[in-house]
Each structure stands twice: as structure tokens, then as C-alpha cells.
Enzyme design. Structure first.
Site, PDB file in Angstrom:
ATOM      1  N   HIS A 143      44.115 126.710  58.305  1.00 37.90           N
ATOM      2  CA  HIS A 143      45.229 126.472  57.347  1.00 37.90           C
ATOM      3  C   HIS A 143      46.000 127.452  57.140  1.00 37.90           C
ATOM      4  CE1 HIS A 143      47.481 124.166  54.597  1.00 37.90           C
ATOM      5  NE2 HIS A 143      47.328 123.285  55.334  1.00 37.90           N
ATOM      6  N   GLU A 169      47.477 127.897  54.014  1.00 37.84           N
ATOM      7  CA  GLU A 169      47.096 128.307  52.952  1.00 37.84           C
ATOM      8  C   GLU A 169      45.878 129.415  52.927  1.00 37.84           C
ATOM      9  OE1 GLU A 169      46.984 124.483  51.270  1.00 37.84           O
ATOM     10  OE2 GLU A 169      49.011 124.581  51.371  1.00 37.84           O
ATOM     11  N   GLU A 187      51.929 123.043  61.536  1.00 39.65           N
ATOM     12  CA  GLU A 187      52.337 122.752  60.369  1.00 39.65           C
ATOM     13  C   GLU A 187      53.148 124.022  59.908  1.00 39.65           C
ATOM     14  OE1 GLU A 187      49.387 120.275  57.868  1.00 39.65           O
ATOM     15  OE2 GLU A 187      49.026 122.347  57.669  1.00 39.65           O
ATOM     16  N   GLY A 234      49.284 116.364  53.538  1.00 37.38           N
ATOM     17  CA  GLY A 234      48.574 116.866  51.917  1.00 37.38           C
ATOM     18  C   GLY A 234      48.884 115.897  50.815  1.00 37.38           C
ATOM     19  N   GLY A 235      49.851 116.220  50.132  1.00 34.31           N
ATOM     20  CA  GLY A 235      50.483 115.617  48.927  1.00 34.31           C
ATOM     21  C   GLY A 235      50.187 113.927  48.962  1.00 34.31           C
ATOM     22  N   ASN A 288      44.559 115.822  53.887  1.00 38.87           N
ATOM     23  CA  ASN A 288      43.985 117.140  53.439  1.00 38.87           C
ATOM     24  C   ASN A 288      44.130 117.150  51.869  1.00 38.87           C
ATOM     25  OD1 ASN A 288      43.302 119.601  52.995  1.00 38.87           O
ATOM     26  ND2 ASN A 288      44.983 120.709  53.864  1.00 38.87           N
ATOM     27  N   TRP A 289      43.020 117.061  51.278  1.00 41.72           N
ATOM     28  CA  TRP A 289      43.366 116.738  49.756  1.00 41.72           C
ATOM     29  C   TRP A 289      43.350 118.048  49.054  1.00 41.72           C
ATOM     30  CZ3 TRP A 289      38.945 112.694  48.014  1.00 41.72           C
ATOM     31  CH2 TRP A 289      39.096 111.799  48.838  1.00 41.72           C
ATOM     32  N   LYS A 290      43.311 119.552  49.855  1.00 45.26           N
ATOM     33  CA  LYS A 290      43.332 120.475  49.415  1.00 45.26           C
ATOM     34  C   LYS A 290      42.556 120.547  48.100  1.00 45.26           C
ATOM     35  CE  LYS A 290      47.691 121.036  51.625  1.00 45.26           C
ATOM     36  NZ  LYS A 290      49.034 121.524  51.662  1.00 45.26           N
ATOM     37  N   SER A 309      54.897 117.774  54.524  1.00 46.37           N
ATOM     38  CA  SER A 309      55.594 116.812  53.869  1.00 46.37           C
ATOM     39  C   SER A 309      55.881 115.439  54.605  1.00 46.37           C
ATOM     40  CB  SER A 309      57.216 117.473  53.612  1.00 46.37           C
ATOM     41  OG  SER A 309      57.151 118.419  52.683  1.00 46.37           O
ATOM     42  N   GLY A 337      54.415 120.932  51.424  1.00 47.70           N
ATOM     43  CA  GLY A 337      54.486 120.950  50.124  1.00 47.70           C
ATOM     44  C   GLY A 337      55.958 120.917  49.447  1.00 47.70           C
TER      45      GLY A 337
HETATM   46  P1  13P Z   1      52.206 118.300  52.488  1.00 48.24           P
HETATM   47  O1  13P Z   1      51.853 117.014  53.039  1.00 48.24           O
HETATM   48  O2  13P Z   1      51.408 118.203  50.841  1.00 48.24           O
HETATM   49  O3  13P Z   1      53.277 119.000  52.490  1.00 48.24           O
HETATM   50  O4  13P Z   1      50.927 119.334  52.963  1.00 48.24           O
HETATM   51  C1  13P Z   1      50.645 119.464  54.322  1.00 48.24           C
HETATM   52  C2  13P Z   1      49.498 120.078  54.675  1.00 48.24           C
HETATM   53  O5  13P Z   1      49.328 121.424  54.512  1.00 48.24           O
HETATM   54  C3  13P Z   1      48.528 119.519  55.162  1.00 48.24           C
HETATM   55  O6  13P Z   1      47.275 120.185  55.578  1.00 48.24           O
END
Ligand code: 13P
Length: 254
Positions: free
Chosen positions: A94, A96, A164, A231-232, A9-11, A210, A170
Site C-alpha cells: 500500500h 502508505e 491507487e 478507505g474512509g 481497508n480500515w487502515k 476517495s 484520503g
Molecule cells: P480512501 O478511500 O480513504 O481515499 O483510501 C483509499 C485507500 O488507500 C484504500 O486502500
């Protein structure tokens, strides 16, 4: 057997050029790894370019969100019909989106239904916030998210769930494999009651929060955990490839 899935997930990161460059670097390495389904979810504006860059590759594409209406006066929104044929998956609910865009129960349920109707595979995200975790409410929150998101969902072809925990996203502070396995076991049991047992048994449930190349093995070595929503670390070609490779070593099917 559930095919492991690693989804990036590149956000809200990467320009179109950066996204194309990222998949151009990852593609040859990811294509060598079989037995794991590989997915990248770039921003909407990069979906076409990333999809074209991945033509003929085993790496799939997904959207990070979508609206539930098919068309009309919804300025700024993206319809499931626009995504169908362009990508295979859509992340829905999600944390967020729940936190910053007030998405909740009924809207998320409508999005899951609309995605399925359009032939997209939803990746439904559930998870508790830090204060809920500390108050011992993880099970209650996660089952609550599932109950509202899965209202009237009868045959959810390709539905994936991602657990999640919000406090792990993050923060560099991942949950443990054991904790996540327990919660994901509960998610499977709840989905079995809400949909049916066979569907829940065959459904992939991912851990997200993470995830790194260093800790992915701890998660995918657990029996209930079928992969990761990353994510990251999905923004770094070497990290993402290493996460997929480790998953194959631990869990991959040949
Ligand atoms: P991180 O891997 O950056 O913690 O993000 C997880 C996430 O929200 C994937 O959707």
C-alpha cells in the site's frame, strides 16, 4: 467473467470493539447482496474478533500488511503463516507502507511471493504520486511498480491488483473513471507480459482513492475496473453497504 470485489481497508482505525460493532451492523445488509465479493481488512489485533463475528457470513476478511518471513526474531511483525487460515487476503505494498515504512521493490516482491506460498491472496497496490502524475509519469511509475513486485511470479492464484493514485487517497479528489480505466488497462497489459495473458485477463484489478457511494458507479461501469479498495468510506456501515449495492447494480453477477 471476473467477480467484482469491494474491499474495505480500515487502515489504523477502530478498536476491537468498534470493529466488531461495525461488522455486526454491516453483516446482515451485506449478506443480502450477492454477485459481488465483499471483504473487510481490519487492523491485525481485530482480525480474530472480526473473523468470529463474520462466521457463516459471505463477508470475507483480509490483513492490511504482513512480513515475508515465516517465523523468527522479527519483533513486532506478523507472518503469513499466522494469517493463513485466519483470513483470505493480504493487502501488500500500500502507498502508505511505501511512504511511511520505506517499503519498495524487492520487499514488496518478497511479500507477494510469501503470501502466495501461504495460500493468501495478495492485493498488490500500485499508483503514482501527485508530482509523478503532473509530470506525465503515471504509466512509467505503475509499470515500474508491477515489474518489481511481480519478479518470478508464475502462477499467482487469486492475485488482485489495486490501482491507487496516491493523490486520490484520503483527499476527496478521486480520479475519473476514464483515466483509471486507461491506467488499469495498461496494468492488465503489463501483467499479461510479466505473468501471462490468460492470468491477466482473469485477474481482478480495483480502483482505490476517495471511493464513495456517490462515485463508485463511475468506476465500476468501466470495462477494466473490477471493483474498489475503499478507505474512509469503509468505516461507515451505510456507505460501505451502499458501495457494494451500487457495484452489484452496475456490474454484479447473479
Ligand atoms: P480512501 O478511500 O480513504 O481515499 O483510501 C483509499 C485507500 O488507500 C484504500 O486502500
Amino acid at each position: 467473467m471476473r467477480l467484482p470485489l469491494i474491499a474495505g481497508n480500515w487502515k489504523m482505525n477502530t478498536t476491537v470493539d468498534e470493529g466488531v460493532s461495525l461488522v455486526t451492523r454491516m453483516r446482515p445488509l451485506l449478506d443480502k447482496i450477492n454477485g459481488v465479493e465483499k471483504l473487510v481488512c481490519p487492523p491485525f489485533v481485530s482480525l480474530v474478533a472480526v473473523r468470529d463475528t463474520l462466521a457463516g457470513s459471505t463477508v470475507k476478511t483480509g490483513a492490511q500488511n504482513m512480513y515475508f518471513e515465516e517465523k523468527g526474531a522479527y519483533t513486532g511483525e506478523i507472518s503469513p503463516l499466522m494469517l493463513a487460515g485466519l483470513c483470505e487476503y493480504a493487502i501488500i505494498g500500500h502507498s502508505e507502507r511505501r511512504q511511511y515504512f520505506q517499503e519498495a521493490g524487492e520487499m514488496i516482491n518478497r511479500k507477494v511471493k510469501a503470501a502466495l506460498k501461504a495460500g493468501l491472496k495478495p492485493i498488490l497496490c500500485v499508483g503514482e504520486r501527485l508530482e509523478e502524475n503532473e509530470a506525465g509519469k503515471t504509466a512509467e511509475v505503475v509499470t515500474g511498480h508491477l515489474k518489481s513486485a511481480l519478479v518470478d511470479i508464475k502462477s499467482p492464484d487469486g492475485l488482485v491488483i489495486a490501482y491507487e493514485p496516491v493523490w486520490a487517497i484520503g483527499t476527496g479528489k478521486a480520479a475519473t473513471g476514464k483515466q483509471s480505466n486507461e491506467t488499469i488497462g495498461l496494468i492488465r497489459e503489463t501483467a499479461g507480459k510479466l505473468i501471462d495473458k490468460a492470468t491477466a485477463r482473469d485477474m481482478r484489478i480495483l480502483y482505490g482513492g476517495s471511493v464513495t457511494a456517490e462515485n463508485i458507479a463511475e468506476f465500476v461501469s468501466q470495462p477494466e475496473i473490477d471493483g474498489g479498495l475503499v478507505g474512509g468510506a469503509s468505516l461507515k456501515a451505510d456507505q460501505f453497504v451502499a458501495i457494494v449495492q451500487k457495484t452489484k447494480e452496475v456490474k454484479g453477477r447473479i
